[in-house]
Design a protein around this motif. Sequence first.
Motif, short mmCIF file in Angstrom:
data_model
loop_
_atom_site.label_atom_id
_atom_site.label_comp_id
_atom_site.label_asym_id
_atom_site.label_seq_id
_atom_site.Cartn_x
_atom_site.Cartn_y
_atom_site.Cartn_z
N THR A 560 28.89 -29.21 -6.29
CA THR A 560 29.50 -29.02 -4.97
C THR A 560 30.40 -30.19 -4.61
O THR A 560 30.06 -31.34 -4.86
CB THR A 560 28.39 -28.89 -3.91
OG1 THR A 560 27.52 -27.81 -4.27
CG2 THR A 560 28.97 -28.63 -2.53
N PRO A 562 31.62 -32.06 -1.47
CA PRO A 562 31.38 -32.13 -0.03
C PRO A 562 32.67 -32.40 0.75
O PRO A 562 33.63 -32.95 0.23
CB PRO A 562 30.42 -33.31 0.10
CG PRO A 562 30.74 -34.18 -1.08
CD PRO A 562 31.12 -33.24 -2.19
N GLN A 567 27.51 -35.21 4.40
CA GLN A 567 26.86 -33.93 4.12
C GLN A 567 25.81 -34.04 3.02
O GLN A 567 24.92 -33.19 2.92
CB GLN A 567 27.91 -32.89 3.70
CG GLN A 567 28.82 -32.44 4.81
CD GLN A 567 29.78 -31.36 4.34
OE1 GLN A 567 30.31 -31.41 3.22
NE2 GLN A 567 30.02 -30.38 5.19
N TYR A 613 24.08 -27.12 -3.99
CA TYR A 613 24.48 -26.05 -3.09
C TYR A 613 23.32 -25.54 -2.24
O TYR A 613 23.51 -25.07 -1.11
CB TYR A 613 25.11 -24.88 -3.87
CG TYR A 613 24.18 -24.19 -4.85
CD1 TYR A 613 23.39 -23.12 -4.45
CD2 TYR A 613 24.09 -24.61 -6.17
CE1 TYR A 613 22.54 -22.48 -5.34
CE2 TYR A 613 23.25 -23.98 -7.05
CZ TYR A 613 22.47 -22.92 -6.64
OH TYR A 613 21.63 -22.29 -7.53
N TRP A 615 21.00 -27.40 -0.90
CA TRP A 615 20.90 -28.34 0.22
C TRP A 615 21.89 -27.97 1.31
O TRP A 615 21.57 -27.97 2.50
CB TRP A 615 21.14 -29.76 -0.27
CG TRP A 615 21.31 -30.79 0.80
CD1 TRP A 615 22.48 -31.31 1.27
CD2 TRP A 615 20.26 -31.42 1.56
NE1 TRP A 615 22.24 -32.23 2.26
CE2 TRP A 615 20.88 -32.32 2.45
CE3 TRP A 615 18.87 -31.31 1.55
CZ2 TRP A 615 20.15 -33.11 3.34
CZ3 TRP A 615 18.14 -32.10 2.44
CH2 TRP A 615 18.79 -32.99 3.31
N TYR A 616 23.13 -27.63 0.92
CA TYR A 616 24.16 -27.30 1.89
C TYR A 616 23.80 -26.03 2.65
O TYR A 616 24.00 -25.94 3.87
CB TYR A 616 25.52 -27.16 1.19
CG TYR A 616 26.07 -28.48 0.71
CD1 TYR A 616 27.04 -29.14 1.45
CD2 TYR A 616 25.60 -29.08 -0.45
CE1 TYR A 616 27.54 -30.37 1.04
CE2 TYR A 616 26.08 -30.31 -0.87
CZ TYR A 616 27.04 -30.95 -0.12
OH TYR A 616 27.51 -32.17 -0.52
N GLU A 621 25.53 -26.46 6.16
CA GLU A 621 26.75 -27.26 5.99
C GLU A 621 27.76 -26.49 5.14
O GLU A 621 27.39 -25.87 4.14
CB GLU A 621 26.43 -28.60 5.32
CG GLU A 621 25.55 -29.52 6.13
CD GLU A 621 26.36 -30.36 7.11
OE1 GLU A 621 27.58 -30.13 7.25
OE2 GLU A 621 25.76 -31.25 7.74
N THR A 622 29.02 -26.56 5.53
CA THR A 622 30.08 -25.93 4.75
C THR A 622 30.78 -26.99 3.90
O THR A 622 31.43 -27.89 4.44
CB THR A 622 31.11 -25.24 5.66
OG1 THR A 622 30.44 -24.27 6.47
CG2 THR A 622 32.20 -24.58 4.83
N PRO A 623 30.65 -26.92 2.59
CA PRO A 623 31.29 -27.94 1.75
C PRO A 623 32.79 -27.71 1.65
O PRO A 623 33.31 -26.67 2.08
CB PRO A 623 30.61 -27.75 0.41
CG PRO A 623 30.26 -26.29 0.37
CD PRO A 623 29.93 -25.92 1.79
N SER A 626 32.57 -25.04 -2.97
CA SER A 626 31.17 -24.77 -3.30
C SER A 626 30.95 -24.62 -4.79
O SER A 626 31.87 -24.33 -5.57
CB SER A 626 30.69 -23.52 -2.57
OG SER A 626 31.53 -22.42 -2.82
N THR A 733 28.53 -19.71 -2.02
CA THR A 733 28.62 -19.36 -0.60
C THR A 733 29.17 -17.96 -0.37
O THR A 733 29.28 -17.52 0.78
CB THR A 733 29.50 -20.37 0.15
OG1 THR A 733 30.82 -20.39 -0.44
CG2 THR A 733 28.91 -21.77 0.10
#
Length: 750
Positions: A560, A562, A567, A613, A615-616, A621-623, A626, A733
Amino acid sequence: MPRPLAIALAASCAFAGVGGGTVHAQALPAIPGAATAQSRAEAVVAKMTLDQKIALVHGLFPPMAQGKTQNELIPSAGHIDGIPELGVPLVRETDASLGVANQVEQRKGDVATALPSGLATAATFDPDIAHEGGMMIGAEARAKRFNVMLAGGVNLTRDPWNGRNFEYLGEDPLLAGDMAGAHIAGIQSNRITSTIKHYALNSQETGRTVVDARIGEAALRESDLLAFEIAIEKGQPGSVMCAYNKVNGDYACENHHLLTDVLRTDWGYKGWVMSDWGAVHSTVKAANAGLDQESGQELDKSVFFGAALKQAVEAGTVPETRLDQMVTRYLTGLIETGAYDTPVPEHAQPIPYGVHADVAQRAAEAGIVLLKNEGGILPLADTAKRIVLIGGHADVGVLSGGGSSQVRSVGGAPIEIPLKSGAAASFARVTYHASSPLKALREAAPNADIRYIDGSDPAAAARAARDADIAIVFATQWTTEAEDAPNLSLPRDQDALIAAVAEAQPHTVAVLETGGPVLMPWIGQVPAIVQAWYPGQRGGQAIANILTGKVNPSGRLPITFPESAAQAPRPSPVGLDRLNALEAQAAANPADASDYQLKSFPVDYVEGSDVGYRWYEKKDETPLFSFGYGLSYTQFAYRNPVVTGGKTLSVSFDVVNTGERAGSDVPQIYVAKAGSGTPMRLAAFRRVTLQPGETRHVTLTAEPRIVADYDTDLPGWRIAGGEYRVALARNATDRKMVFTTQLDPATMKP
């Protein structure tokens, strides 16, 4: 591997493998099964004296071992003498996963083929490519008279600034395990042994020899250990290398839970555990915990598995049966992989470097990720007659990562900068491979006027960009073993350079040669972004082919990116502030520098098994980009999906190339228990190559341990029966196609 390249590679491996002549498979001795290998090893050990046994469980570090053996010492990573009268071969060990390493040119003039970084190979999402790369570097290792390769790096990316991320295979246990297993199998197809490393949780380089990685048992099983478990199953490595760090309080190389409870009891592993170089801290505890061999003894504080181990055996604190087991496992790993029965040549053999460079280029092309392409600025149009390349030393070569994986590639190093300080200074240099993107682009686009400026002056770069039809900025971030990146920003004011160029030229492309994710404060100004990683031996050609459309980009992010460092589970490298303070004190008081050593400190992996991913998603959270993400010059559609549950979860569907170019797609399925609130996990993936208009029916079957949770009360894996959510997706995502299905309850052994 039906491709013509794979056939050529197999022929080259056979050529380089034994004595320099073409060898057909039936001419090689059969490799015994695990039971036969172990019984053979036990029979050899039964004939050994105590001193002979001790001699096999500690190895030399050749640069510091002159005069310690009667055999030739090839400057390399490791050396263990054999016992000729018992048929035990001499073992020579070489780094690493990216090729036959020669970090600071210990072997003058010796070159090898450099694969792109591990992250680049992981970005292909193609185990066949990983296998081909392994076959190639294993062939070169054997031709150079090495029979153990310290490859198979599979540590998951938990922090985006880990200096060694580039060596590894990303943040997901299924992807990393599949790719590592294929790579290891490719290496060992040459009848040499590959390791898998670094077992386990070697997830940062800051204080790597003293850090205590803390995590719960279930979370560890579902993440880093699962990657090792899958890779060991698929690759069958002859050796496991334990890590520098502590895990839940015990050093990895004397951690009974990891080395015996998990590796031996639960997984039934038969090969040997070698230490990392300088990772042994005891004799009795390490031996009884499950360490079988001390590597590079000169780098430890003392030789723990030499005279000290002999004394421990004679005193009974280490049973002789345990020593017998250590030697048996060593020989079993060599026998199982064919290294025992297939001697390396007495002299270095010729290597078909041209064929091997094709393998490296193919991996780079398949792993380059197109991150952004607004307005279809890429591929470069024939109407672009004036092109300026800016920065990144793109006139002479492409960047590579530093440390034990560093390959001195064919063609030499056009740029090589020694380090003046830091933990990596003794064995790493900032090194470029001689594969010029400028030269390659000129060859790929002969009718264009392509120029280069170094980018040291942003104003001059902006003027040059303004006068061109298109500007391509090459940005670099060098990372290395032994040191973490201090932050995720591009170094040396390259963000300002990119912003200045983009302001002057609306048709700007950013090409990133980095060890992992970087922040992109200029992303709104730059219409096209290409993630090239460290692209290896033929990186310049690979980049040129992607930019000009000779190759359709198909890489997908194995990690990912960030949007901001905040993040990530930890906002900066843990322990770096302590290390910097100690180094400042040592610089101020050089006479007492030895007093300023980093002491053991904990890192609590609060994300548990929700790495990357997951964790996000867990934190909503939007990385920036992704996991699994990547664009193409064509388009793909997924049609007619059918989800099947019951005992096995699978998704069948049609993949259609709806565009006008041939290309490769990577459909992925993500799974989570409905109503559980847990993040979805990658459960299967497949790389599919299609011609324009072509349709391929694909079935993806979920890895059951991904669908399951690890239950410490069983102990083992448990699939809770009931309803599961399944996403057929293009990245982690993507939730445009989500289905539900019912699964039967099930349990599996650890």
